[in-house]
Design an enzyme around this catalytic site. Structure first.
Site, short mmCIF file in Angstrom:
data_model
loop_
_atom_site.label_atom_id
_atom_site.label_comp_id
_atom_site.label_asym_id
_atom_site.label_seq_id
_atom_site.Cartn_x
_atom_site.Cartn_y
_atom_site.Cartn_z
N ASN A 1 2.44 1.54 4.29
CA ASN A 1 2.72 0.28 4.98
C ASN A 1 2.42 0.35 6.47
O ASN A 1 3.09 -0.26 7.28
CB ASN A 1 4.16 -0.17 4.72
CG ASN A 1 4.45 -1.61 5.12
OD1 ASN A 1 5.56 -1.93 5.55
ND2 ASN A 1 3.49 -2.50 4.98
N ASP B 1 -8.03 3.46 1.45
CA ASP B 1 -7.12 3.85 2.53
C ASP B 1 -7.94 4.44 3.67
O ASP B 1 -8.62 5.44 3.50
CB ASP B 1 -6.13 4.88 1.99
CG ASP B 1 -5.01 5.18 2.98
OD1 ASP B 1 -5.12 4.81 4.18
OD2 ASP B 1 -4.01 5.79 2.56
N CYS C 1 0.87 -1.17 0.00
CA CYS C 1 0.00 0.00 0.00
C CYS C 1 0.91 1.23 0.00
O CYS C 1 2.10 1.11 -0.32
CB CYS C 1 -0.99 0.00 1.17
SG CYS C 1 -0.27 0.22 2.82
N CYS D 1 -1.33 0.66 7.32
CA CYS D 1 -2.75 0.32 7.45
C CYS D 1 -3.10 -0.92 6.64
O CYS D 1 -3.24 -2.00 7.19
CB CYS D 1 -3.65 1.50 7.04
SG CYS D 1 -3.56 2.94 8.14
N ARG D 2 -3.23 -0.76 5.34
CA ARG D 2 -3.76 -1.85 4.51
C ARG D 2 -2.79 -3.00 4.30
O ARG D 2 -3.16 -4.16 4.50
CB ARG D 2 -4.21 -1.29 3.16
CG ARG D 2 -5.36 -0.29 3.31
CD ARG D 2 -5.63 0.44 2.03
NE ARG D 2 -4.52 1.34 1.70
CZ ARG D 2 -4.39 1.98 0.55
NH1 ARG D 2 -5.28 1.80 -0.42
NH2 ARG D 2 -3.37 2.79 0.35
N SER D 3 -1.56 -2.73 3.88
CA SER D 3 -0.65 -3.85 3.59
C SER D 3 -0.24 -4.63 4.83
O SER D 3 -0.16 -5.86 4.77
CB SER D 3 0.56 -3.41 2.75
OG SER D 3 1.28 -2.38 3.36
#
Length: 158
Positions: A13, A127, A10, A15-17
Site C-alpha cells: 500500500n 510492482d 496491493c 506504490c500501486r494501490s
C-alpha cells in the site's frame, strides 16, 4: 451511477494501490461524482502501515497531476470484505491472498484492475518497488487504463 465503494489493494500500500486510489479520486471528482463513490486503498501485508506513498510513486504521480501526499498505508482488515462493494487487486498474488482471507460470501467482490483495461493487454499491474523509474511510469499507464475501463463499467452497471 449508483452509490458504491471501492478498495484498491496491493502488497504494501505504498506504490500501486495508493496510485489507483489517488487517480480514481481525481477521475471521480472530474466526473462530478464525489460523495457517490467511497474510495480507499490497503495492502495485504503490514510492512508500511502509517507511511505515505513511496517518494518515487508520489513524484511520478505528481508529474501527471495527481497528489498522493495525504494517503497513508494500512493493511486490509477483515471488515473491509463486507464494507466495500469492490475490492480491486493489482496482481494475481494479491487476488490469491485476498481470497484466502475473504469470507466465501464476499469473494465475488474481488477483481483485478487490469481486467478492465482496454489499451494494455497486461493482466497485472507490476510492482515497481525494486525497479527503476520507468516502472513507475508503466504503473501509471496501466492504472489509468484500468481505471478508465473500471469507471465505464461502474457507469454501465447502473
Amino acid at each position: 451511477m449508483k452509490k458504491t465503494s471501492v478498495l484498491f489493494v496491493c502488497m504494501g500500500n505504498i506504490c500501486r494501490s495508493p496510485t489507483a486510489d489517488g487517480i480514481f479520486r481525481d477521475r471521480i471528482e472530474r466526473a462530478g461524482l464525489r460523495g457517490i463513490v467511497e474510495i480507499d486503498s490497503a495492502g495485504t501485508h503490514s510492512y508500511h502501515i502509517g507511511h505515505a506513498p513511496d517518494a518515487r510513486t508520489q513524484a511520478a504521480a505528481q508529474r501527471r497531476g495527481y497528489d498522493l501526499s495525504a494517503l497513508r498505508a494500512r493493511r486490509v482488515q477483515a471488515s473491509d470484505f463486507e464494507r466495500f462493494e469492490w475490492i480491486v487487486a493489482m496482481d494475481n498474488a494479491n487476488v490469491a491472498e485476498l481470497m484466502l482471507r475473504c469470507p466465501p460470501e464476499f469473494r465475488h467482490k474481488i477483481v483485478r484492475l487490469m481486467d478492465f483495461a482496454a489499451r494494455h493487454d497486461a493482466t497485472e499491474v507490476p510492482d515497481p518497488y525494486y525497479g527503476g523509474a520507468q516502472g513507475f511510469e508503466t504503473v501509471l499507464d496501466y492504472i489509468e487504463d484500468g481505471l478508465d475501463g473500471f469507471l465505464a463499467h461502474l457507469g454501465a452497471a447502473d
